[in-house]
Design a protein around this motif. Structure first.
Motif, PDB file in Angstrom:
ATOM      1  N   GLU A 220       0.834  -1.204   0.000  1.00  0.00           N
ATOM      2  CA  GLU A 220       0.000   0.000   0.000  1.00  0.00           C
ATOM      3  C   GLU A 220       0.869   1.254   0.000  1.00  0.00           C
ATOM      4  O   GLU A 220       0.571   2.216  -0.719  1.00  0.00           O
ATOM      5  N   ASP A 221       1.929   1.232   0.819  1.00  0.00           N
ATOM      6  CA  ASP A 221       2.840   2.380   0.842  1.00  0.00           C
ATOM      7  C   ASP A 221       3.519   2.561  -0.511  1.00  0.00           C
ATOM      8  O   ASP A 221       3.677   3.693  -1.001  1.00  0.00           O
ATOM      9  N   GLN A 222       3.921   1.423  -1.106  1.00  0.00           N
ATOM     10  CA  GLN A 222       4.556   1.502  -2.421  1.00  0.00           C
ATOM     11  C   GLN A 222       3.581   2.016  -3.469  1.00  0.00           C
ATOM     12  O   GLN A 222       3.971   2.810  -4.351  1.00  0.00           O
ATOM     13  N   GLU A 223       2.317   1.583  -3.357  1.00  0.00           N
ATOM     14  CA  GLU A 223       1.315   2.061  -4.302  1.00  0.00           C
ATOM     15  C   GLU A 223       1.063   3.553  -4.116  1.00  0.00           C
ATOM     16  O   GLU A 223       0.940   4.304  -5.097  1.00  0.00           O
ATOM     17  N   LYS A 224       0.984   3.982  -2.844  1.00  0.00           N
ATOM     18  CA  LYS A 224       0.812   5.412  -2.581  1.00  0.00           C
ATOM     19  C   LYS A 224       1.994   6.210  -3.126  1.00  0.00           C
ATOM     20  O   LYS A 224       1.817   7.286  -3.701  1.00  0.00           O
ATOM     21  N   GLU A 225       3.201   5.658  -2.925  1.00  0.00           N
ATOM     22  CA  GLU A 225       4.397   6.338  -3.424  1.00  0.00           C
ATOM     23  C   GLU A 225       4.382   6.383  -4.947  1.00  0.00           C
ATOM     24  O   GLU A 225       4.771   7.403  -5.552  1.00  0.00           O
ATOM     25  N   ARG A 226       3.943   5.276  -5.571  1.00  0.00           N
ATOM     26  CA  ARG A 226       3.866   5.252  -7.034  1.00  0.00           C
ATOM     27  C   ARG A 226       2.870   6.283  -7.547  1.00  0.00           C
ATOM     28  O   ARG A 226       3.158   7.039  -8.495  1.00  0.00           O
ATOM     29  N   ILE A 227       1.687   6.339  -6.897  1.00  0.00           N
ATOM     30  CA  ILE A 227       0.670   7.313  -7.300  1.00  0.00           C
ATOM     31  C   ILE A 227       1.185   8.733  -7.097  1.00  0.00           C
ATOM     32  O   ILE A 227       0.974   9.620  -7.942  1.00  0.00           O
ATOM     33  N   LYS A 228       1.900   8.935  -5.962  1.00  0.00           N
ATOM     34  CA  LYS A 228       2.454  10.257  -5.689  1.00  0.00           C
ATOM     35  C   LYS A 228       3.467  10.654  -6.758  1.00  0.00           C
ATOM     36  O   LYS A 228       3.451  11.783  -7.263  1.00  0.00           O
ATOM     37  N   ARG A 229       4.350   9.686  -7.113  1.00  0.00           N
ATOM     38  CA  ARG A 229       5.349   9.986  -8.147  1.00  0.00           C
ATOM     39  C   ARG A 229       4.686  10.273  -9.492  1.00  0.00           C
ATOM     40  O   ARG A 229       5.092  11.192 -10.214  1.00  0.00           O
ATOM     41  N   GLU A 230       3.667   9.472  -9.820  1.00  0.00           N
ATOM     42  CA  GLU A 230       2.962   9.694 -11.084  1.00  0.00           C
ATOM     43  C   GLU A 230       2.279  11.059 -11.097  1.00  0.00           C
ATOM     44  O   GLU A 230       2.289  11.752 -12.116  1.00  0.00           O
ATOM     45  N   LYS A 231       1.671  11.403  -9.941  1.00  0.00           N
ATOM     46  CA  LYS A 231       1.009  12.701  -9.858  1.00  0.00           C
ATOM     47  C   LYS A 231       2.021  13.827  -9.990  1.00  0.00           C
ATOM     48  O   LYS A 231       1.782  14.812 -10.721  1.00  0.00           O
ATOM     49  N   GLU A 232       3.154  13.693  -9.292  1.00  0.00           N
ATOM     50  CA  GLU A 232       4.187  14.731  -9.381  1.00  0.00           C
ATOM     51  C   GLU A 232       4.738  14.821 -10.802  1.00  0.00           C
ATOM     52  O   GLU A 232       4.987  15.923 -11.308  1.00  0.00           O
ATOM     53  N   GLU A 233       4.903  13.648 -11.440  1.00  0.00           N
ATOM     54  CA  GLU A 233       5.401  13.649 -12.814  1.00  0.00           C
ATOM     55  C   GLU A 233       4.393  14.291 -13.754  1.00  0.00           C
ATOM     56  O   GLU A 233       4.763  15.058 -14.658  1.00  0.00           O
ATOM     57  N   GLN A 234       3.102  13.982 -13.537  1.00  0.00           N
ATOM     58  CA  GLN A 234       2.058  14.586 -14.362  1.00  0.00           C
ATOM     59  C   GLN A 234       2.016  16.088 -14.163  1.00  0.00           C
ATOM     60  O   GLN A 234       1.884  16.859 -15.137  1.00  0.00           O
TER      61      GLN A 234
END
Length: 352
Positions: A220-234
């Motif tokens: 879950e933490d990794q998924e949150k981090e992935r979503i956060k990175r994707e959002k920041e990248e977007q």
């Protein structure tokens, strides 16, 4: 069972059984590592299956559940299920063995009794496996039963091994009594081993649940981090796109201004009124009006470039036309004279 009764039991059955390791006619080394000993059994499944088939064909299907496979597999199954292992060595040539099968082994109540708490394995002395087991377990007459407690006693690597043989097995009640007496002595060890096993399994289950919970939390933490990175990248890409669009807009405006400034230099000097000039009046898109003299030989494109210096937007977005008669001027290379815009005309600049 008390110590005295246990001793009396051993004494009373000494003619037909070998009870404990200490009272056995065999050396202690015989029992050493009985649990881990690997017998070289030729086709154990095949020989066992044939033995079971011969017995059921002769005595019927009402019998304890026979464990197929090798002796070691049966012992392992008994240990993992915390049950005693009963090994029956059959001898077709011995008349007492026939009576045991008919009156004891192949009966409903004996089946129900054995299936509840025991693992039952059968071999025939006429087979290589049966002969080896007969010698290993110390059979001297038939019928022969060996009762093995599969849990190693702490501090003693030997497995407890109790045997019953001969005429003492011809009575069903006598057999069940003897088995019950041995069971009462060693069953607490199985119960204790089962409790320890269940406790270990419970601890393992708890650890497994904790590990799974940790892994789930990690995922879950990794998924949150992935979503956060994707959002920041977007957001970064969107910001870059906005900055690029702004830069493109500023560059376009700069180029537009430079173009208009270059064109303005071409219209500093206005032609004086003559026979070769025409007077044009323009209504711009914002409603304002301007007029200027042009040579008859000037093109529509030249006039459009002039109007380009008067409006803030690119001239490419506009078209020049008359109201009456209604006409739009698309051919930029035609001259004013060719288009009939002499000696004067009123033109309108409107969006395309």
């Amino acid at each position: 069972m008390s110590e005295s009764s246990s001793s009396n039991y051993r004494s009373s059955t000494s003619r037909t059984t070998t009870s404990t390791i200490q009272g056995s006619m065999w050396s202690p080394s015989y029992y050493l590592n009985l649990w881990n000993r690997s017998f070289s059994e030729p086709d154990a499944v095949d020989e066992t299956s044939k033995t079971l088939l011969r017995l059921t064909e002769k005595y019927g299907d009402t019998h304890p559940t026979f464990k197929t496979g090798s002796y070691n597999e049966a012992l392992s199954h008994a240990k993992s299920n915390f049950k005693f292992l009963l090994v029956y060595v059959h001898s077709q040539a011995h008349p007492d063995a026939q009576s045991f099968c008919k009156d004891v082994l192949f009966t409903k109540d004996f089946k129900e009794y054995i299936d509840t708490s025991f693992v039952f394995w059968v071999c025939d002395v006429s087979t290589s496996i049966g002969l080896r087991m007969s010698n290993q377990l110390g059979a001297t007459t038939y019928p022969f039963l060996s009762m093995i407690q599969p849990i190693v006693i702490p501090g003693n690597q030997n497995l407890h091994h109790e045997i019953f043989q001969g005429t003492s097995l011809l009575s069903k009640s006598n057999v069940m009594t003897k088995i019950n007496e041995v069971t009462s002595i060693y069953e607490p060890l199985l119960i204790s081993a089962r409790a320890d096993h269940e406790l270990r399994e419970q601890d393992r289950f708890i650890r497994q649940e904790q590990d799974e919970a940790f892994l789930q939390s990690l995922r879950e933490d990794q998924e949150k981090e992935r979503i956060k990175r994707e959002k920041e990248e977007q957001e970064r890409l969107e910001q870059e796109q906005l900055e690029k669009e702004e830069q493109d807009r500023l560059e376009f405006e700069r180029q537009l201004i430079e173009r208009k400034e270059r064109k303005q230099k071409l219209y500093i000097d206005e032609p004086t009124k003559s026979a070769t000039t025409t007077k044009l009046v323009f209504r711009l898109n914002d409603g304002s009006k301007v007029q200027r003299n042009f040579l008859e030989s000037e093109t529509i494109e030249y006039v459009m470039d002039y109007l380009d210096t008067l409006i803030p937007d690119p001239i490419e977005n506009y078209i020049l036309s008359t109201h009456y008669p209604k006409k739009q001027y698309h051919n930029l290379n035609n001259t004013l004279k060719e288009e009939g815009l002499v000696p004067d005309a009123v033109l309108f600049l409107s969006e395309k």
